[in-house]
Design a protein around this motif. Structure first.
Motif, PDB file in Angstrom:
ATOM      1  N   ILE A 181      -2.698  -2.871   4.544  1.00 25.62           N
ATOM      2  CA  ILE A 181      -1.394  -2.462   4.460  1.00 25.62           C
ATOM      3  C   ILE A 181      -0.938  -3.782   4.780  1.00 25.62           C
ATOM      4  N   ALA A 182      -0.267  -4.435   5.827  1.00 27.57           N
ATOM      5  CA  ALA A 182       0.123  -5.850   5.806  1.00 27.57           C
ATOM      6  C   ALA A 182       0.369  -6.349   7.212  1.00 27.57           C
ATOM      7  N   GLY A 183       0.588  -7.651   7.404  1.00 31.89           N
ATOM      8  CA  GLY A 183       0.821  -8.226   8.720  1.00 31.89           C
ATOM      9  C   GLY A 183      -0.436  -8.801   9.298  1.00 31.89           C
ATOM     10  N   HIS A 184      -1.422  -7.978   9.595  1.00 32.43           N
ATOM     11  CA  HIS A 184      -2.722  -8.457  10.060  1.00 32.43           C
ATOM     12  C   HIS A 184      -3.788  -7.504   9.535  1.00 32.43           C
ATOM     13  N   PRO A 185      -4.705  -8.001   8.673  1.00 34.60           N
ATOM     14  CA  PRO A 185      -5.607  -7.102   7.972  1.00 34.60           C
ATOM     15  C   PRO A 185      -6.921  -6.797   8.688  1.00 34.60           C
ATOM     16  N   ASN A 186      -7.021  -7.068   9.988  1.00 37.72           N
ATOM     17  CA  ASN A 186      -8.274  -6.784  10.701  1.00 37.72           C
ATOM     18  C   ASN A 186      -8.374  -5.284  10.938  1.00 37.72           C
ATOM     19  N   CYS A 187      -8.988  -4.579   9.989  1.00 35.72           N
ATOM     20  CA  CYS A 187      -8.960  -3.125  10.017  1.00 35.72           C
ATOM     21  C   CYS A 187      -9.941  -2.592   8.983  1.00 35.72           C
ATOM     22  N   VAL A 188     -10.039  -1.279   8.907  1.00 36.09           N
ATOM     23  CA  VAL A 188     -10.680  -0.609   7.779  1.00 36.09           C
ATOM     24  C   VAL A 188      -9.582   0.214   7.117  1.00 36.09           C
ATOM     25  N   THR A 189      -9.374   0.023   5.845  1.00 33.02           N
ATOM     26  CA  THR A 189      -8.229   0.663   5.221  1.00 33.02           C
ATOM     27  C   THR A 189      -8.492   0.984   3.762  1.00 33.02           C
ATOM     28  N   MET A 190      -7.826   2.016   3.286  1.00 36.94           N
ATOM     29  CA  MET A 190      -7.714   2.252   1.854  1.00 36.94           C
ATOM     30  C   MET A 190      -6.489   1.483   1.390  1.00 36.94           C
ATOM     31  N   ASN A 191      -6.688   0.545   0.477  1.00 37.15           N
ATOM     32  CA  ASN A 191      -5.631  -0.365   0.068  1.00 37.15           C
ATOM     33  C   ASN A 191      -4.911   0.117  -1.183  1.00 37.15           C
ATOM     34  N   PRO A 192      -3.624  -0.187  -1.286  1.00 34.64           N
ATOM     35  CA  PRO A 192      -2.945   0.050  -2.561  1.00 34.64           C
ATOM     36  C   PRO A 192      -3.536  -0.840  -3.649  1.00 34.64           C
ATOM     37  N   LEU A 193      -3.311  -0.466  -4.876  1.00 36.81           N
ATOM     38  CA  LEU A 193      -3.725  -1.261  -6.021  1.00 36.81           C
ATOM     39  C   LEU A 193      -2.523  -1.490  -6.920  1.00 36.81           C
ATOM     40  N   SER A 194      -2.615  -2.508  -7.761  1.00 36.61           N
ATOM     41  CA  SER A 194      -1.517  -2.778  -8.687  1.00 36.61           C
ATOM     42  C   SER A 194      -1.622  -1.840  -9.887  1.00 36.61           C
ATOM     43  N   ILE A 195      -1.330  -0.576  -9.601  1.00 42.53           N
ATOM     44  CA  ILE A 195      -1.351   0.487 -10.603  1.00 42.53           C
ATOM     45  C   ILE A 195      -0.121   1.372 -10.406  1.00 42.53           C
ATOM     46  N   ASN A 196       0.159   2.156 -11.400  1.00 44.64           N
ATOM     47  CA  ASN A 196       1.285   3.088 -11.351  1.00 44.64           C
ATOM     48  C   ASN A 196       0.743   4.510 -11.467  1.00 44.64           C
ATOM     49  N   TYR A 197       0.639   5.211 -10.323  1.00 43.63           N
ATOM     50  CA  TYR A 197       0.073   6.557 -10.399  1.00 43.63           C
ATOM     51  C   TYR A 197       1.003   7.543 -11.098  1.00 43.63           C
ATOM     52  N   ASP A 198       2.291   7.189 -11.220  1.00 47.74           N
ATOM     53  CA  ASP A 198       3.196   8.047 -11.987  1.00 47.74           C
ATOM     54  C   ASP A 198       2.934   7.938 -13.483  1.00 47.74           C
ATOM     55  N   ALA A 199       2.156   6.920 -13.866  1.00 45.28           N
ATOM     56  CA  ALA A 199       1.790   6.739 -15.276  1.00 45.28           C
ATOM     57  C   ALA A 199       0.280   6.819 -15.432  1.00 45.28           C
ATOM     58  N   ILE A 226      -0.880  12.433   1.223  1.00 45.28           N
ATOM     59  CA  ILE A 226      -0.453  12.530   2.621  1.00 45.28           C
ATOM     60  C   ILE A 226      -1.259  13.600   3.347  1.00 45.28           C
ATOM     61  N   THR A 227      -1.491  14.708   2.672  1.00 48.23           N
ATOM     62  CA  THR A 227      -2.294  15.774   3.266  1.00 48.23           C
ATOM     63  C   THR A 227      -3.687  15.270   3.635  1.00 48.23           C
ATOM     64  N   LYS A 228      -4.208  14.341   2.844  1.00 40.65           N
ATOM     65  CA  LYS A 228      -5.547  13.804   3.077  1.00 40.65           C
ATOM     66  C   LYS A 228      -5.536  12.593   4.005  1.00 40.65           C
ATOM     67  N   GLY A 229      -4.353  12.287   4.594  1.00 39.65           N
ATOM     68  CA  GLY A 229      -4.302  11.254   5.619  1.00 39.65           C
ATOM     69  C   GLY A 229      -3.643   9.950   5.225  1.00 39.65           C
ATOM     70  N   ALA A 230      -3.130   9.829   4.012  1.00 40.94           N
ATOM     71  CA  ALA A 230      -2.513   8.572   3.591  1.00 40.94           C
ATOM     72  C   ALA A 230      -1.231   8.307   4.370  1.00 40.94           C
ATOM     73  N   GLU A 231      -1.097   7.077   4.847  1.00 41.84           N
ATOM     74  CA  GLU A 231       0.094   6.646   5.568  1.00 41.84           C
ATOM     75  C   GLU A 231       0.532   5.290   5.032  1.00 41.84           C
ATOM     76  N   PHE A 232       1.804   4.949   5.251  1.00 39.11           N
ATOM     77  CA  PHE A 232       2.275   3.627   4.852  1.00 39.11           C
ATOM     78  C   PHE A 232       3.495   3.269   5.685  1.00 39.11           C
ATOM     79  N   ASP A 233       3.770   1.967   5.754  1.00 38.36           N
ATOM     80  CA  ASP A 233       4.932   1.450   6.471  1.00 38.36           C
ATOM     81  C   ASP A 233       5.896   0.875   5.438  1.00 38.36           C
ATOM     82  N   PRO A 234       7.028   1.523   5.203  1.00 37.71           N
ATOM     83  CA  PRO A 234       7.941   1.039   4.161  1.00 37.71           C
ATOM     84  C   PRO A 234       8.471  -0.363   4.423  1.00 37.71           C
ATOM     85  N   ALA A 235       8.428  -0.817   5.673  1.00 37.48           N
ATOM     86  CA  ALA A 235       8.961  -2.142   5.996  1.00 37.48           C
ATOM     87  C   ALA A 235       8.140  -3.269   5.390  1.00 37.48           C
ATOM     88  N   VAL A 236       6.891  -2.992   5.049  1.00 40.72           N
ATOM     89  CA  VAL A 236       6.049  -4.061   4.533  1.00 40.72           C
ATOM     90  C   VAL A 236       5.848  -3.967   3.024  1.00 40.72           C
TER      91      VAL A 236
END
Length: 585
Positions: free
Chosen positions: A194-212, A169-179
């Motif tokens: 992130i979701a809804g309409h992907p016309n953007c430049v974004t850092m995307n989530p991955l199917s990984i578990n950062y807690d592990a 978050i300090t480095k700028g990460a944001e997310f919308d919990p609704a999606v």
């Protein structure tokens, strides 16, 4: 004890002979499975197959068999370590399907399928792309919900999103919990690096578990591992290839009684044929290459293909294996100045320009070309579809997505992984929505022999125009601040495509693309969910037309490509399919 508990669960009216063998968990031995009966047999233990099996087996009164050609490689770092992405390619965990032009479609041949070896990108298409699915089905099927509103809840159901941590978050990460989903089995998160309409430049989530420690969250890790030792009504047989579907009724509608299968390892193609019986349904989840091939081997497909192979055509369904759509990619790179990279992580940054952003002032001419060329393109691709008329309808729906919804046509995939050097800025550019259509066709009755995969790359010239325009735009980005301030100049293709005021000639770019492009490993469409007059193989309930109890649940049912990576949508389709199957019983 197991039989007693299971009898109590399913009720005293079920005979002891009807209950599956008390084999559960994961096994590579057909002992205790051969000749046994199950309520559901799932062909393929990949992204979709394990999702469906897990949801169906939640009911202890239901028995489920999954048959997977690959091995159980969950303890292999090429699977669990996302930082090993690409290490599995062309090895024993990869089908490495050969296509024309010397290209390869990589696909997971391991428990979890492609979710066990892919790049892990967690992206979705635009709302309009899913809404278009409903328009290509019967009007009476609108309430089944093959649209954004009907599929989005299932994509969320599969997901367990881990919000950015304090450092991110300090480095700028944001997310919308609704999606995002918060309680599903598949972890998605930003890496440590992130979701809804992907016309953007974004850092995307991955199917990984950062807690592990960024552990890959594959379908096997997510849907199977937590329950494999306690869910005694579900058995997964690995290292066995389904050779065909077995039918108890060969008049229309066909009724499947089970499957035939054989041992399949990296060194052995088994000669012994085993069988398993399905009391309710056979569910194909073997992917866009193998699902249509299994149908064809089982007598379901184009009689003009099956007849010369001496396969009796039980159901002359012409479009099995047709409507193949695959994305393409081409690399560009420039030298870096050794700028610091703070942190590590797999590739996750993507830009998604649409047609108007690609062509700028020339957009009007390109729009006019698209709108006027659809009949010509449909006629040229009809051999790989149902008919020119049907394909024209599909193409117009696709064009509406491009022009009205302004869906992304290109993905600029910034590569930061282990395959680039520290001082290199590299991007893979993907053409997302091809109009070219191909097909998958078996070449013999040998189930171990790979089918012929004719992707028909760039057969519609518009697809190549999009790839050229994307690379020209990327070259412009490379030579514009801030990238140019970090670069020592373009290295790939560099002098191979001489620069000029227009960013290089179309002819030079086309030559570079044709010599260097690759397949993306996102094939779809080969058992398309469409109304029959458009060439559908499955209906809105994912049931193969003119069969009583065979469904397809994987990316092969997608009628049109998406401006996205496939896994998040495949999970959603599989979650929805499980509810459709439960509701039908």
């Amino acid at each position: 004890m197991f039989l007693t508990l299971l009898l109590l669960a399913v009720g005293s009216s079920v005979s002891k002979a009807a209950i599956a063998s008390p084999v559960f968990g994961v096994t590579s031995s057909p002992d205790g499975i051969d000749g046994q009966s199950y309520d559901y047999i799932v062909i393929g233990g990949g992204t979709a197959g394990l999702t469906v099996a897990s949801r169906l087996s939640e009911d202890p009164a239901v028995s489920v068999l999954v048959v997977e050609a690959g091995a159980d490689d969950r303890d292999n770092p090429e699977v669990f370590d996302i930082y090993e992405f690409t290490a599995a390619f062309f090895g024993p965990l990869d089908w490495a399907y050969p296509a024309e032009e010397g290209r390869t479609i990589n696909s997971g041949k391991t428990l979890g399928g492609s979710s066990s070896i892919n790049g892990g990108l967690w992206t979705r298409g635009s709302m309009a792309q899913y809404d278009a699915w409903t328009t290509l089905l019967e009007e009476s099927d609108a309430d089944v919900g093959w649209n954004w509103n009907g599929l989005f809840p299932y994509m969320r159901k599969s997901e367990h999103f881990l919000p950015p941590n304090a450092d991110q978050i300090t480095k700028g990460a944001e997310f919308d919990p609704a999606v995002h989903g918060s309680s599903g089995p598949v972890f998605s998160s930003f890496s440590h690096g992130i979701a809804g309409h992907p016309n953007c430049v974004t850092m995307n989530p991955l199917s990984i578990n950062y807690d592990a420690n960024d552990l890959r969250s594959s379908s096997a890790q997510s849907y199977l591992t937590p329950v494999e030792n306690t869910r005694m009504n579900w058995v997964t047989l690995v290292q066995h290839l389904v050779t065909k579907i077995v039918w108890s009724q060969t008049t229309i509608p066909l009724v499947a009684s089970g499957i035939e299968f054989a041992t399949y390892t990296n060194t052995t193609n088994g000669t012994t044929r085993y069988t398993a019986h399905a009391r309710k349904e056979v569910i194909l989840a073997a992917g866009a290459i193998r699902s249509p091939a299994i149908l064809q081997l089982s007598g379901v497909g184009d009689s003009d293909l099956l007849g010369p192979l001496n396969i009796t055509t039980l159901l002359d369904l012409k479009t099995v294996g047709k409507n193949l759509q695959e994305q393409t990619n081409t690399a560009m790179a420039c030298g870096g100045t050794g700028f610091p990279v703070d942190g590590t992580g797999p590739d996750d940054t993507i830009a998604y320009p649409n047609l108007f952003q690609l062509f700028g002032n020339a957009s009007n001419a390109k729009v006019a070309e698209l709108e006027s060329s659809i009949p010509e393109w449909a006629a040229s691709q009809a051999v790989n579809a149902y008919s020119a008329e049907a394909l024209e309808t599909i193409f117009r729906a696709q064009a509406d997505i491009v022009l009205t919804d302004k869906a992304p046509m290109i993905e600029m995939y910034y590569v930061t992984g282990p395959n680039v050097t520290f001082d290199q800025i590299a991007v893979n550019l993907w053409q997302l929505l091809p109009f070219s259509r191909g097909q998958v066709a078996i070449v013999s009755t040998d189930p171990f022999e790979y089918p012929n995969i004719h992707v028909n790359y760039f057969n519609v010239s518009f697809d190549l125009d999009i790839q050229v325009a994307g690379l020209k735009l990327l070259r412009k980005i490379f030579r514009t601040p801030p990238i140019s301030d970090l670069s020592t100049g373009e290295t790939v293709p560099g002098a191979a495509v001489p620069d000029d005021a227009e960013g290089g000639s179309d002819a030079d770019w086309e030559a570079y693309i044709m010599a260097n492009f690759g397949s993306v490993m996102h094939p779809v469409g080969t058992t398309a969910m469409l109304r029959r007059e458009l060439g559908g193989v499955v209906d809105a309930h994912l049931k193969v037309y003119d069969t009583a109890n065979v469904r397809v649940v994987d990316a092969s049912i997608f009628p049109i490509q998406l401006s996205a990576h496939l896994s998040a949508t495949v999970y959603g389709v599989a979650e929805k399919a499980a509810d459709l199957i439960k509701a039908a019983q």
